[in-house]
Design a protein around this motif. Sequence first.
Motif, short mmCIF file in Angstrom:
data_model
loop_
_atom_site.label_atom_id
_atom_site.label_comp_id
_atom_site.label_asym_id
_atom_site.label_seq_id
_atom_site.Cartn_x
_atom_site.Cartn_y
_atom_site.Cartn_z
N HIS A 162 0.82 -1.22 0.00
CA HIS A 162 0.00 0.00 0.00
C HIS A 162 0.85 1.27 0.00
O HIS A 162 0.29 2.37 -0.06
N TYR A 163 2.15 1.13 0.05
CA TYR A 163 3.00 2.30 0.21
C TYR A 163 3.31 2.95 -1.14
O TYR A 163 3.73 2.30 -2.09
N ASP A 164 3.06 4.25 -1.20
CA ASP A 164 3.40 5.06 -2.36
C ASP A 164 3.93 6.40 -1.85
O ASP A 164 3.15 7.22 -1.36
N PRO A 165 5.24 6.63 -1.93
CA PRO A 165 5.80 7.86 -1.35
C PRO A 165 5.30 9.13 -2.02
O PRO A 165 5.45 10.21 -1.46
N TYR A 166 4.69 9.00 -3.20
CA TYR A 166 4.20 10.19 -3.90
C TYR A 166 2.70 10.41 -3.68
O TYR A 166 2.13 11.33 -4.27
N ASP A 167 2.08 9.58 -2.87
CA ASP A 167 0.65 9.72 -2.59
C ASP A 167 0.45 9.74 -1.07
O ASP A 167 0.43 8.70 -0.41
N VAL A 168 0.31 10.94 -0.50
CA VAL A 168 0.19 11.08 0.96
C VAL A 168 -1.09 10.45 1.49
O VAL A 168 -1.19 10.11 2.68
N PHE A 169 -2.09 10.28 0.63
CA PHE A 169 -3.36 9.74 1.10
C PHE A 169 -3.29 8.24 1.38
O PHE A 169 -4.19 7.67 2.01
N THR A 170 -2.23 7.58 0.92
CA THR A 170 -2.08 6.14 1.17
C THR A 170 -1.26 5.85 2.43
O THR A 170 -1.19 4.70 2.85
N LEU A 171 -0.65 6.87 3.03
CA LEU A 171 0.24 6.64 4.16
C LEU A 171 -0.48 6.08 5.37
O LEU A 171 0.09 5.32 6.15
N GLN A 172 -1.75 6.46 5.55
CA GLN A 172 -2.49 5.99 6.71
C GLN A 172 -2.64 4.47 6.70
O GLN A 172 -2.71 3.83 7.75
N ASP A 173 -2.69 3.87 5.51
CA ASP A 173 -2.86 2.42 5.38
C ASP A 173 -1.58 1.71 4.95
O ASP A 173 -1.59 0.49 4.76
N ALA A 174 -0.48 2.46 4.80
CA ALA A 174 0.76 1.87 4.29
C ALA A 174 1.57 1.26 5.43
O ALA A 174 2.63 1.77 5.80
N HIS A 175 1.08 0.16 5.99
CA HIS A 175 1.80 -0.55 7.05
C HIS A 175 1.30 -1.98 7.12
O HIS A 175 0.12 -2.25 6.88
N GLU A 176 2.19 -2.88 7.44
CA GLU A 176 1.86 -4.30 7.55
C GLU A 176 2.73 -4.93 8.62
O GLU A 176 3.80 -4.40 8.95
N PRO A 177 2.29 -6.08 9.17
CA PRO A 177 3.14 -6.78 10.14
C PRO A 177 4.44 -7.25 9.49
O PRO A 177 4.48 -7.56 8.30
N VAL A 178 5.50 -7.25 10.27
CA VAL A 178 6.79 -7.70 9.77
C VAL A 178 6.73 -9.19 9.46
O VAL A 178 6.35 -10.00 10.33
N PRO A 179 7.07 -9.62 8.23
CA PRO A 179 7.01 -11.05 7.92
C PRO A 179 8.06 -11.84 8.68
O PRO A 179 9.16 -11.34 8.95
N ALA A 180 7.72 -13.06 9.00
CA ALA A 180 8.64 -13.91 9.77
C ALA A 180 9.95 -14.16 9.02
O ALA A 180 11.00 -14.34 9.64
N ALA A 181 9.90 -14.12 7.69
CA ALA A 181 11.10 -14.39 6.89
C ALA A 181 12.18 -13.33 7.09
O ALA A 181 13.35 -13.57 6.79
N LEU A 182 11.80 -12.18 7.61
CA LEU A 182 12.77 -11.09 7.79
C LEU A 182 13.30 -10.98 9.21
O LEU A 182 14.20 -10.17 9.46
#
Length: 390
Positions: free
Chosen positions: A63-83
Amino acid sequence: MLLKTAIKNILGAGRRTWLNVTVLSFVFVLMVAYNGILDGFMKDAITSAHEWDTGYGQLWSEHYDPYDVFTLQDAHEPVPAALNQFIIDQSVTPVLLSQATAYQNGNMQNILLRGIDPEQQILKIPSHQLAEDETGTIKAVIGKRMANTLKVRSGDNLLIRWRDRHGVFDAREIVIASVFDSNTATIDAGQIWISLDNLRQMTQMPGEATYFVLSKQCHIKQDIGTWAYKDMDFLLSDLYLMKQSSRIESVIIFTILLVVALLSVFDTQTLSIFRRQKEIGTYVALGMTPKRVTRLFTLEGTSYSILAILAGFIWGTPFLYWFLKTGLKLPESYSEMGLGMRDAIYPVYQPASILMSIILIVALSMLISYIPARKIAKSNIVEALKGKII
């Protein structure tokens, strides 16, 4: 024999020769200096991006788009276990983003809160200043541009207001722990960096991130689940496009300069052929074929560029060395553009770029000298002996 004859002829031309050599050498040195500035700027910008912003690749939330500030509120996810293991090894560091508002001295400023691990070693952000102490105060680090905008210094308090994932507003005072100076405005202007754990707690996003910064040692080169891998070509695409645009501009500028410089060579060769018709007839009478005479005059014109390059190395080397040490000083406003610019741009002279400039000048000089000389090859031998080839 042709080479010796050509050198004797152009040296015997006197002022015309040195005028052509001076103009061509000036264009050559100017081309090297300008291309050095472009290469120096790109080197500084890419190095600064690696050290302060992009790392050596990133993983973005879908959901992350650095050029669209309206997506920042939803631009987050849980850290995957693989990382998880990569994070423990500090070859990957998560970053969480959240919009907020800062209040200082009655002024309001929209900002972007960036949460980062205080122990990370990938970016040069002074994140170690964000480590919590016994007071439980939320510490923040900001760039010099942001400090000037908010008119704050290290140790000042700053009131910020944010909205958590449920849309609930909250406010709290933070302390500016450090002010850093970076060439990269994208991690400075409008940005406040705080501890990742603090931002997760403030926004009620435990264990979540917006993107991950990869170190040079990290071997992740593909998407992981819903996290999209972004390589350096993508992250630095704006810089590459700007470099390409600058190269096009330089081609236009140096095309004009070369046309002016080579026009003098063309005029010199045309006049030389016109005035030296009896000499050309004598060459033919002594056994030279018209084609060899054509090559002689073409070689004379090419020798102007070779002499110009030698002269350019003689007087241009100390000039370019001085330019390398002093650089091109820039106005202070240029550093606000977010292009990784320092107070001065220091040139980088690439051997390939210098060689390309040499080949271009010599090849064009050869072509521009051949054009007026080609008529000799088509001339009648009897007319050439009479000095009438034009």
